[in-house]
Design a protein around this motif. Structure first.
Motif, mmCIF file in Angstrom:
data_model
loop_
_atom_site.group_PDB
_atom_site.id
_atom_site.type_symbol
_atom_site.label_atom_id
_atom_site.label_comp_id
_atom_site.label_asym_id
_atom_site.label_seq_id
_atom_site.Cartn_x
_atom_site.Cartn_y
_atom_site.Cartn_z
ATOM 1 N N TRP A 78 -62.258 43.950 -70.050
ATOM 2 C CA TRP A 78 -61.017 43.453 -69.936
ATOM 3 C C TRP A 78 -60.951 43.021 -68.182
ATOM 4 N N PHE A 79 -60.567 41.784 -67.889
ATOM 5 C CA PHE A 79 -60.496 41.376 -66.663
ATOM 6 C C PHE A 79 -59.573 42.028 -65.699
ATOM 7 N N PRO A 80 -59.983 42.310 -64.460
ATOM 8 C CA PRO A 80 -59.168 43.140 -63.585
ATOM 9 C C PRO A 80 -58.396 41.953 -62.563
ATOM 10 N N PHE A 81 -57.250 41.734 -63.128
ATOM 11 C CA PHE A 81 -56.369 40.985 -62.222
ATOM 12 C C PHE A 81 -55.859 41.823 -61.252
ATOM 13 N N PHE A 82 -55.524 41.400 -60.018
ATOM 14 C CA PHE A 82 -54.708 42.263 -59.020
ATOM 15 C C PHE A 82 -53.468 41.512 -58.859
ATOM 16 N N VAL A 83 -52.268 42.251 -59.110
ATOM 17 C CA VAL A 83 -51.084 41.728 -59.177
ATOM 18 C C VAL A 83 -50.012 42.090 -58.164
ATOM 19 N N SER A 84 -49.355 41.422 -57.516
ATOM 20 C CA SER A 84 -48.386 42.093 -56.526
ATOM 21 C C SER A 84 -47.126 42.562 -57.354
ATOM 22 N N LEU A 85 -46.815 43.942 -57.070
ATOM 23 C CA LEU A 85 -45.494 44.401 -57.905
ATOM 24 C C LEU A 85 -44.588 44.512 -56.894
ATOM 25 N N GLU A 86 -44.682 44.251 -55.463
ATOM 26 C CA GLU A 86 -43.669 44.347 -54.447
ATOM 27 C C GLU A 86 -42.397 43.713 -55.084
ATOM 28 N N GLY A 87 -41.277 44.677 -55.285
ATOM 29 C CA GLY A 87 -40.117 44.209 -55.807
ATOM 30 C C GLY A 87 -39.835 43.729 -57.263
#
Length: 456
Positions: free
Chosen positions: A3-12
């Protein structure tokens, strides 16, 4: 396939969790530090999740899931109901709406996985084996945690604050990258971690508190998570030992009245020997290390041997055990002072309890059950009224929890009749007559454990 590890902003960002049990609680706890707004929908919601929602951006809706719950702008959905059919239905509905979904304990139904997570300020390391071996992911997580300097979050903050100026200073990419590397190495060296995360052994004296595992401090828990060895006492909640890395050495040195155990001198030497092998040694002590825990003796031995150390306070039994029985050790207009006294003395010494008879406030005697008659008689001989309220309490993680209250003149007889067994705390003074026992029982807060469920 990995699985590719995307880093995503979850702020808000908005996220929905369907399910209100312990699994949902752990998912919420992992997500909150990343700033999303979470909604939890379930007919039944565990007390810990309810408590968390009072201080966090979490909205609770105590009702069954409905399809219209997905008719909003959602970044992700987590199905954690315990009902496999309902979880699958939620997953299908999410895919129809192109909403990313995680289904607990069902890898094939997931669009994204929860990694084994290491977080230090701006640093986030997510580890996944794609469901092949959560145990391998946990092993790697623990290895990374041991590698990181304790002040790594602050190190990153300092580098971030200087990054813009450095980018402006260097026009060519190669020079800029070389400057970034030099500054990082300098920060790392300043933290004492340049060549190895543990260039020398060190010992942390950690107070475990008095009772259930969740009474330990967060700092104490973090040290347990990172240690290479733990030396622990009697009456330590077994759940705390589960927080120690699987590769770490565990050494029991418990001592209890009436039983021969490891001597203090042997414990001192053991701590020195373990520390000299390099790495972090946690000396896990019940209550607080410096309240009749002989922590001072251990620190003096470490100082003499040149071993680095730190002390993490804990909740002392002198306060916790009376509180568990509904007795405050101080109370306005009733007790303005607290005296904590040990009934143990050095070999050959004879304690004189008469000198405590004239004291005001609350007297708390530790390790005194076998001398209860002497204590009571000595206090009365010293001028204390025989009608003074007294409580004798065996609580916390004691094997036979019990409590008895009686006037000072009759407390020894009352304790014998109640068959109170050590360890026990003796409380003398007006507050011992109070009964402020809790009217509800909070379930112990589960200390974060990485289970296979947490990694899907």
């Amino acid at each position: 396939m990995a699985w590719f590890p995307f880093f995503v902003s979850l702020e808000g960002a908005s996220g929905l969790l369907v399910g209100g049990g312990r699994v949902a609680l752990r998912k919420v706890e992992k997500l909150l530090s990343y700033g999303p707004h979470l909604t939890v929908i379930a007919p039944d919601i565990c007390p810990e999740l309810e408590q968390l929602a009072t201080t966090s951006p979490v909205t609770l809706q105590r009702r069954p899931f409905e399809e219209y719950d997905l008719d909003q702008e959602l970044i992700f959905v987590i199905a954690a109901t315990g009902d496999r059919e309902l979880n699958h239905r939620i997953a299908q509905l999410c895919r129809q709406r192109r909403i990313l979904v995680n289904v607990v304990d069902d890898l094939q139904a997931c669009d994204f996985l929860f990694p084994a997570l290491v977080q230090r300020g701006r640093l986030s390391v997510g580890i996944s084996t794609g469901g092949a071996s959560p145990s391998a992911a946990i092993w790697l997580k623990e290895a990374i945690e041991r590698l990181l300097p304790e002040n790594f979050a602050g190190l990153l903050d300092r580098l971030a604050n200087r990054r813009a100026a450095q980018k402006a200073e260097w026009e060519d990419a190669a020079g800029r990258e070389a400057a970034f590397r030099r500054e990082f190495q300098q920060e790392l060296a300043a933290s004492g971690q340049e060549s190895s995360p543990h260039t020398a052994g060190r010992v942390a004296l950690v107070g475990a508190g008095c009772g259930k595992a969740d009474l330990i401090t967060l700092r104490g828990l973090r040290l347990l998570n990172q240690c290479k060895a733990v030396v622990y006492d009697d009456l330590i909640d077994a759940e705390l030992l589960q927080q120690v890395p699987s590769h770490a050495q565990r050494v029991y040195v418990g001592k209890r009245s009436g039983r021969q155990g490891v001597t203090q001198e042997e414990i001192n030497q053991l701590l020195i020997d373990l520390a000299q092998k390099d790495g972090l040694v946690v000396r896990l002590k019940g209550g607080d290390p410096f309240v009749f825990g002989r922590g001072g003796e251990e620190i003096l031995a470490l100082q003499q041997a040149g071993v680095d150390f730190e002390v993490v306070p804990g909740i002392s039994s002198a306060i916790a055990i009376p509180a568990e029985a509904g007795i405050p050790v101080t109370h306005r207009a009733m007790s303005r002072s607290l005296h904590i006294i040990t009934a143990h003395t050095l070999p050959g010494e004879q304690p004189d309890f008469r000198r405590y008879g004239a004291l005001d406030g609350t007297l708390v005697f530790l390790m005194g059950l076998q001398r209860l008659s002497e204590i009571a008689q000595g206090l009365m001989d010293g001028g204390m009224d025989g009608s003074t309220p007294v409580a004798v309490i065996s609580g916390g993680n004691a094997p036979h929890c019990a409590a008895v209250r009686a006037p000072l003149s009759g407390i020894a007889s009352a304790a014998r009749q109640a068959e109170i067994q050590p360890p026990a705390v003796i409380v003398v003074g007006e507050t011992a007559a109070l009964n402020l026992t809790a009217t509800f029982k909070t379930l112990p807060v589960p200390i974060p454990l990485f289970t296979e469920t947490d990694l899907f």
